[in-house]
Design a protein around this motif. Structure first.
Motif, PDB file in Angstrom:
ATOM      1  N   ALA A 183       4.689  -7.853  -2.820  1.00 35.24           N
ATOM      2  CA  ALA A 183       3.906  -7.078  -1.860  1.00 35.24           C
ATOM      3  C   ALA A 183       4.448  -7.271  -0.449  1.00 35.24           C
ATOM      4  O   ALA A 183       4.492  -6.326   0.348  1.00 35.24           O
ATOM      5  N   ARG A 184       4.866  -8.473  -0.112  1.00 32.89           N
ATOM      6  CA  ARG A 184       5.421  -8.729   1.222  1.00 32.89           C
ATOM      7  C   ARG A 184       6.673  -7.880   1.449  1.00 32.89           C
ATOM      8  O   ARG A 184       6.844  -7.253   2.502  1.00 32.89           O
ATOM      9  N   GLN A 185       7.566  -7.848   0.457  1.00 32.90           N
ATOM     10  CA  GLN A 185       8.802  -7.082   0.584  1.00 32.90           C
ATOM     11  C   GLN A 185       8.523  -5.582   0.665  1.00 32.90           C
ATOM     12  O   GLN A 185       9.136  -4.864   1.465  1.00 32.90           O
ATOM     13  N   ALA A 186       7.601  -5.111  -0.146  1.00 33.12           N
ATOM     14  CA  ALA A 186       7.283  -3.678  -0.166  1.00 33.12           C
ATOM     15  C   ALA A 186       6.693  -3.224   1.165  1.00 33.12           C
ATOM     16  O   ALA A 186       7.079  -2.182   1.710  1.00 33.12           O
ATOM     17  N   ALA A 187       5.756  -3.989   1.691  1.00 42.72           N
ATOM     18  CA  ALA A 187       5.104  -3.600   2.944  1.00 42.72           C
ATOM     19  C   ALA A 187       6.066  -3.668   4.118  1.00 42.72           C
ATOM     20  O   ALA A 187       5.967  -2.863   5.049  1.00 42.72           O
ATOM     21  N   ALA A 188       6.995  -4.614   4.076  1.00 47.12           N
ATOM     22  CA  ALA A 188       7.963  -4.726   5.166  1.00 47.12           C
ATOM     23  C   ALA A 188       8.952  -3.568   5.154  1.00 47.12           C
ATOM     24  O   ALA A 188       9.326  -3.039   6.205  1.00 47.12           O
ATOM     25  N   ALA A 189       9.373  -3.145   3.954  1.00 43.14           N
ATOM     26  CA  ALA A 189      10.373  -2.086   3.848  1.00 43.14           C
ATOM     27  C   ALA A 189       9.771  -0.688   3.925  1.00 43.14           C
ATOM     28  O   ALA A 189      10.430   0.252   4.376  1.00 43.14           O
ATOM     29  N   TYR A 190       8.513  -0.550   3.495  1.00 41.68           N
ATOM     30  CA  TYR A 190       7.851   0.755   3.446  1.00 41.68           C
ATOM     31  C   TYR A 190       6.466   0.649   4.098  1.00 41.68           C
ATOM     32  O   TYR A 190       5.441   0.756   3.434  1.00 41.68           O
ATOM     33  N   PRO A 191       6.416   0.410   5.409  1.00 41.14           N
ATOM     34  CA  PRO A 191       5.132   0.117   6.056  1.00 41.14           C
ATOM     35  C   PRO A 191       4.114   1.247   6.008  1.00 41.14           C
ATOM     36  O   PRO A 191       2.903   0.985   5.998  1.00 41.14           O
ATOM     37  N   GLN A 192       4.565   2.501   5.943  1.00 44.58           N
ATOM     38  CA  GLN A 192       3.615   3.603   5.874  1.00 44.58           C
ATOM     39  C   GLN A 192       3.165   3.864   4.445  1.00 44.58           C
ATOM     40  O   GLN A 192       1.985   4.046   4.180  1.00 44.58           O
ATOM     41  N   ASN A 193       4.112   3.858   3.525  1.00 48.36           N
ATOM     42  CA  ASN A 193       3.795   4.214   2.147  1.00 48.36           C
ATOM     43  C   ASN A 193       3.250   3.066   1.317  1.00 48.36           C
ATOM     44  O   ASN A 193       2.466   3.290   0.378  1.00 48.36           O
ATOM     45  N   ALA A 194       3.676   1.842   1.611  1.00 50.32           N
ATOM     46  CA  ALA A 194       3.268   0.694   0.794  1.00 50.32           C
ATOM     47  C   ALA A 194       2.346  -0.241   1.554  1.00 50.32           C
ATOM     48  O   ALA A 194       2.185  -1.408   1.188  1.00 50.32           O
ATOM     49  N   ASN A 195       1.728   0.270   2.599  1.00 54.17           N
ATOM     50  CA  ASN A 195       0.777  -0.512   3.387  1.00 54.17           C
ATOM     51  C   ASN A 195      -0.308  -1.130   2.509  1.00 54.17           C
ATOM     52  O   ASN A 195      -0.725  -2.269   2.701  1.00 54.17           O
ATOM     53  N   VAL A 196      -0.745  -0.363   1.513  1.00 55.08           N
ATOM     54  CA  VAL A 196      -1.859  -0.808   0.674  1.00 55.08           C
ATOM     55  C   VAL A 196      -1.498  -1.998  -0.205  1.00 55.08           C
ATOM     56  O   VAL A 196      -2.391  -2.677  -0.725  1.00 55.08           O
ATOM     57  N   ALA A 197      -0.210  -2.249  -0.392  1.00 57.01           N
ATOM     58  CA  ALA A 197       0.181  -3.409  -1.205  1.00 57.01           C
ATOM     59  C   ALA A 197      -0.318  -4.703  -0.578  1.00 57.01           C
ATOM     60  O   ALA A 197      -0.604  -5.678  -1.283  1.00 57.01           O
ATOM     61  N   VAL A 198      -0.432  -4.732   0.750  1.00 58.09           N
ATOM     62  CA  VAL A 198      -0.969  -5.912   1.423  1.00 58.09           C
ATOM     63  C   VAL A 198      -2.445  -6.093   1.085  1.00 58.09           C
ATOM     64  O   VAL A 198      -2.928  -7.213   0.929  1.00 58.09           O
ATOM     65  N   ILE A 199      -3.154  -4.986   0.939  1.00 56.27           N
ATOM     66  CA  ILE A 199      -4.586  -5.063   0.631  1.00 56.27           C
ATOM     67  C   ILE A 199      -4.807  -5.659  -0.757  1.00 56.27           C
ATOM     68  O   ILE A 199      -5.620  -6.579  -0.929  1.00 56.27           O
ATOM     69  N   SER A 200      -4.094  -5.153  -1.757  1.00 54.19           N
ATOM     70  CA  SER A 200      -4.248  -5.708  -3.110  1.00 54.19           C
ATOM     71  C   SER A 200      -3.792  -7.162  -3.144  1.00 54.19           C
ATOM     72  O   SER A 200      -4.351  -7.983  -3.889  1.00 54.19           O
ATOM     73  N   ALA A 201      -2.782  -7.499  -2.324  1.00 53.85           N
ATOM     74  CA  ALA A 201      -2.312  -8.885  -2.281  1.00 53.85           C
ATOM     75  C   ALA A 201      -3.354  -9.809  -1.664  1.00 53.85           C
ATOM     76  O   ALA A 201      -3.624 -10.900  -2.182  1.00 53.85           O
ATOM     77  N   LEU A 202      -3.950  -9.400  -0.545  1.00 52.51           N
ATOM     78  CA  LEU A 202      -4.964 -10.234   0.095  1.00 52.51           C
ATOM     79  C   LEU A 202      -6.194 -10.400  -0.797  1.00 52.51           C
ATOM     80  O   LEU A 202      -6.856 -11.438  -0.769  1.00 52.51           O
ATOM     81  N   ALA A 203      -6.488  -9.368  -1.588  1.00 56.61           N
ATOM     82  CA  ALA A 203      -7.645  -9.448  -2.481  1.00 56.61           C
ATOM     83  C   ALA A 203      -7.372 -10.314  -3.704  1.00 56.61           C
ATOM     84  O   ALA A 203      -8.315 -10.830  -4.318  1.00 56.61           O
ATOM     85  N   GLY A 204      -6.085 -10.479  -4.053  1.00 55.64           N
ATOM     86  CA  GLY A 204      -5.767 -11.157  -5.297  1.00 55.64           C
ATOM     87  C   GLY A 204      -4.914 -12.397  -5.156  1.00 55.64           C
ATOM     88  O   GLY A 204      -5.370 -13.450  -4.722  1.00 55.64           O
ATOM     89  N   LEU A 205      -3.610 -12.257  -5.463  1.00 50.50           N
ATOM     90  CA  LEU A 205      -2.727 -13.412  -5.579  1.00 50.50           C
ATOM     91  C   LEU A 205      -1.902 -13.717  -4.340  1.00 50.50           C
ATOM     92  O   LEU A 205      -1.131 -14.669  -4.328  1.00 50.50           O
ATOM     93  N   GLY A 206      -2.027 -12.908  -3.309  1.00 45.55           N
ATOM     94  CA  GLY A 206      -1.256 -13.159  -2.103  1.00 45.55           C
ATOM     95  C   GLY A 206       0.010 -12.331  -2.051  1.00 45.55           C
ATOM     96  O   GLY A 206       0.431 -11.701  -3.022  1.00 45.55           O
ATOM     97  N   LEU A 207       0.651 -12.351  -0.894  1.00 54.13           N
ATOM     98  CA  LEU A 207       1.782 -11.472  -0.622  1.00 54.13           C
ATOM     99  C   LEU A 207       3.018 -11.791  -1.455  1.00 54.13           C
ATOM    100  O   LEU A 207       3.825 -10.901  -1.738  1.00 54.13           O
TER     101      LEU A 207
END
Length: 272
Positions: A183-207
């Motif tokens: 999730a950390r890599q996805a959000a860093a490389a695709y901040p507009q499209n993969a922004n939500v990956a940070v949300i699922s990460a914070l809710a679950g197992l982390g970035l």
């Protein structure tokens, strides 16, 4: 509007923020939009609600005419998160973050948490384009073994991103996974499209333990999210297909709707 209405400031007046403002007005929510923050001059904006003042710097949150906001909602991009979040939290205001990719690297989230503890505010993470985040977050209380988040969008939604160098978006005949990582890599490389990956990460197992796959699918009719989770609670599979926001195909209608829900929950007496 009454004196007990929740006072809100929106950071940004782009497609999402405008949609939020319009929905709140149409639903007659017990909310008073007291400020909109943009870099543009007020004269360059249109559609600002009556009585809403334009501000341009974080210091303006606590000075000038008009009511002070109790809740500040960021909808302007990750560059705006740090300055506006710091100002809001330092003033004891609650701060809702849409551009959660700002937390993908560096100590910003920890710094925000320190400010929130010191000044009595809260950092609010809306579910954005996702559904079922409440279930994922609840499951994490008992322990999760694996979380995988797949983001599937039409090829056009990935234009202007590094996906263009990973594949020929115009030539795809079937779904293609052009990114697999954390999730950390996805959000860093695709901040507009993969922004939500940070949300699922914070809710679950982390970035760094949340798996993310980004998919371009010519058969996709909307922006879809599929979350798979396993843990002591059992197993879950969550899937949501969103209609793109009419004025910005990289975002979903659900992104604006989730902000409206967050704001209404802060303002109302029944929270769902």
């Amino acid at each position: 509007m009454s004196g007990s209405d929740l006072t809100v400031a929106l950071v940004g007046w782009g497609a999402i923020a405008r949609r939020v403002g319009a929905l709140l007005a149409a639903r007659r929510a017990p909310v008073r939009l007291v400020a909109v923050a943009t870099r543009e001059a007020a004269a360059e904006l249109d559609g600002l609600p009556e009585g809403c003042r334009h501000i341009s710097t974080p210091d303006d949150l606590t000075r000038g005419a008009g009511l002070l906001p109790r809740l500040v909602v960021e909808a302007a991009g990750r560059e705006s998160v740090a300055p506006w979040g710091e100002a809001a939290l330092r003033a004891g205001m609650d701060f809702a973050v849409s551009s959660t990719s700002a937390f993908a690297s560096g100590p910003l989230l920890d710094a925000f948490l320190d400010l929130a503890r010191q000044h009595g505010g809260q950092i609010l993470i809306p579910p954005g384009a996702l559904g079922g985040i409440d279930a994922l977050s609840a499951a994490s209380r008992l322990g999760l073994a694996r979380v995988r988040h797949e983001i599937i969008k039409p090829p056009a939604a990935w234009r202007g991103t590094p996906a263009e160098t990973a594949c020929d978006l115009d030539a795809l005949a079937s779904a293609f996974v052009f990114f697999a990582g954390t999730a950390r890599q996805a959000a860093a490389a695709y901040p507009q499209n993969a922004n939500v990956a940070v949300i699922s990460a914070l809710a679950g197992l982390g970035l760094d333990r949340t798996e993310v796959a980004l998919v371009a699918d010519p058969a996709a009719t909307g922006n879809s999210h599929r979350i798979l989770a396993e843990g002591d609670f059992g197993e879950m599979e969550l899937k949501l297909t969103n209609r793109p926001l009419a004025t910005n195909p990289k975002s979903s209608e659900m992104t604006a709707l989730s902000l409206v829900r967050l704001i209404e929950n802060r303002a109302g007496h029944l929270v769902l």
